[in-house]
Design a protein around this motif. Sequence first.
Motif, PDB file in Angstrom:
ATOM      1  N   TYR A 196     -14.935  17.199  57.180  1.00  0.00           N
ATOM      2  CA  TYR A 196     -16.059  16.741  58.010  1.00  0.00           C
ATOM      3  C   TYR A 196     -15.621  16.275  59.398  1.00  0.00           C
ATOM      4  O   TYR A 196     -16.412  15.741  60.161  1.00  0.00           O
ATOM      5  CB  TYR A 196     -16.818  15.610  57.282  1.00  0.00           C
ATOM      6  CG  TYR A 196     -17.358  16.086  55.963  1.00  0.00           C
ATOM      7  CD1 TYR A 196     -18.557  16.776  55.906  1.00  0.00           C
ATOM      8  CD2 TYR A 196     -16.637  15.931  54.777  1.00  0.00           C
ATOM      9  CE1 TYR A 196     -19.038  17.279  54.702  1.00  0.00           C
ATOM     10  CE2 TYR A 196     -17.099  16.427  53.580  1.00  0.00           C
ATOM     11  CZ  TYR A 196     -18.301  17.105  53.557  1.00  0.00           C
ATOM     12  OH  TYR A 196     -18.777  17.617  52.368  1.00  0.00           O
ATOM     13  N   THR A 224     -11.666  23.519  57.468  1.00  0.00           N
ATOM     14  CA  THR A 224     -12.640  24.497  56.940  1.00  0.00           C
ATOM     15  C   THR A 224     -13.693  24.809  57.999  1.00  0.00           C
ATOM     16  O   THR A 224     -14.009  23.960  58.838  1.00  0.00           O
ATOM     17  CB  THR A 224     -13.330  23.941  55.674  1.00  0.00           C
ATOM     18  OG1 THR A 224     -14.269  24.908  55.189  1.00  0.00           O
ATOM     19  CG2 THR A 224     -14.048  22.635  55.912  1.00  0.00           C
ATOM     20  N   SER A 229     -11.731  25.309  51.994  1.00  0.00           N
ATOM     21  CA  SER A 229     -10.669  24.327  51.781  1.00  0.00           C
ATOM     22  C   SER A 229     -10.537  23.989  50.293  1.00  0.00           C
ATOM     23  O   SER A 229      -9.530  23.449  49.850  1.00  0.00           O
ATOM     24  CB  SER A 229     -10.898  23.070  52.613  1.00  0.00           C
ATOM     25  OG  SER A 229     -12.205  22.591  52.453  1.00  0.00           O
ATOM     26  N   SER A 257     -16.594  25.746  56.751  1.00  0.00           N
ATOM     27  CA  SER A 257     -17.787  25.689  55.905  1.00  0.00           C
ATOM     28  C   SER A 257     -18.866  24.772  56.460  1.00  0.00           C
ATOM     29  O   SER A 257     -20.054  25.040  56.309  1.00  0.00           O
ATOM     30  CB  SER A 257     -17.419  25.197  54.501  1.00  0.00           C
ATOM     31  OG  SER A 257     -16.719  26.188  53.803  1.00  0.00           O
ATOM     32  N   ASP A 264      -7.621  15.964  53.906  1.00  0.00           N
ATOM     33  CA  ASP A 264      -8.786  16.841  53.816  1.00  0.00           C
ATOM     34  C   ASP A 264      -9.705  16.496  54.985  1.00  0.00           C
ATOM     35  O   ASP A 264     -10.299  15.418  55.020  1.00  0.00           O
ATOM     36  CB  ASP A 264      -9.477  16.626  52.464  1.00  0.00           C
ATOM     37  CG  ASP A 264     -10.679  17.537  52.263  1.00  0.00           C
ATOM     38  OD1 ASP A 264     -11.225  18.036  53.251  1.00  0.00           O
ATOM     39  OD2 ASP A 264     -11.064  17.728  51.092  1.00  0.00           O
TER      40      ASP A 264
END
Length: 407
Positions: free
Chosen positions: A214, A248, A109, A250, A211
């Motif tokens: 998390y 994301t 991201s 990640s 964003d």
Amino acid sequence: MTSSSPDWAARFSDRMSRVHASEIRELLKLLDQPDILSFAGGIPDPGLFPADRIQAAYDRAFARPDTARQALQYSVSEGYLPLRQWIAARMARDGVACGEHNIMLTAGSQQALDLLGKLFLSRGDTVMVARPTYLGALGAFNAYEPAYLDLPEGALSDGLDPEALMAGRAPQPLGYFVPDFANPTGQSLTLDERTALLDLAGALDMTLIEDAAYRELRFEGDALPTLLALDIARCGSIEAARTLFCGTFSKTLSPALRIGWVCGPRAVIEKLVLLKQGADLHVSTINQMVAHGVVCEGYDQHLGTLRAAYGAKAAVLLAALERHMPPGVTWSRPQGGMFVWVTLPDGMDGKVLLERALAEERVAFVPGEPFFAEVPAANAIRLSYSLPSAAQIEDGAARLARLIARA
Ligand SMILES: Cc1ncc(COP(=O)(O)O)c(C=O)c1O
């Protein structure tokens, strides 16, 4: 004739005046020393990587000559179609009705933030952010030379005057927010704050970047709707939305795969695809195929494992802070993600504390200062509980509290 080396600094573009390494990077290099107990990382626990399943997905990609040839070849800039379709279906489950044409894959991201900055920011444009905010977003946007406007905690629930806020600034700002378990605070926007943010965005004709790095790591409480879902509920369709959602893998699969995505109106995705093409053509084909292979099997079960593990670590840290911290220290209580934000007593400087923490207690964290776009608050630090073990968290919190008590 002797030739002197070029004066590189004089040759760099104007925008490089805004791009510099933060001084804490130097301090954090010391973290490699084995006896340091570190809350600095902010990276996933490698013990939680689904390594076997990733390995199996690579094996499957190479098992047949046709998939092997595809996996090793160039591919389209939008991203691997089956993965985009999987993400679109997943987004739909989360209140965002969309199709694969609303999704573009990015190299994490972080690249999405850079490309969105490139797409929306001209020099001097305003970027509205939270105070504090993710320093990597500031790093990505800085190269596009914006002016920042940061909103203090609670500002969204206090009722803002949009006109006064924007006085003297270029119109149509860009807003960047991490509504779920933000980096660095671990805190989330309440439903009322999300609604207020969308109201503000409407009043200012602001493009919003959500964003959601998390979002999947909630270990307590009920999920709140994404800004994009709320936006669509208001405007009727993703094509009319002003919110661009950055996701994301990640934090849930592995950051080394470098797979993130943007979900938004087709008109924006089409432009982003052109920028992606110019930047690096596409995300690694084989990694996209592998990520797709892994998420298609037992992803929710894997998320359950992550949530339980990070939730348990957060609980250990919060209990240890409660037990050990001296009066005058306060901290956030995250319901997900990887971070606790600690506010130190007035006058105590997080950077000075880090130097002493490394030297005297062999414990590390990230000082709060680089997370501020405008005026920094020196008396804050970020603790990440994702990497250390429960025993290390307990020990580290006790050492840190001991130092703060005598600082
Ligand atoms: C809030 C936030 N956004 C984006 C990123 C970038 O992550 P990636 O590029 O690995 O998806 C991070 C990484 O730490 C983050 O904390």
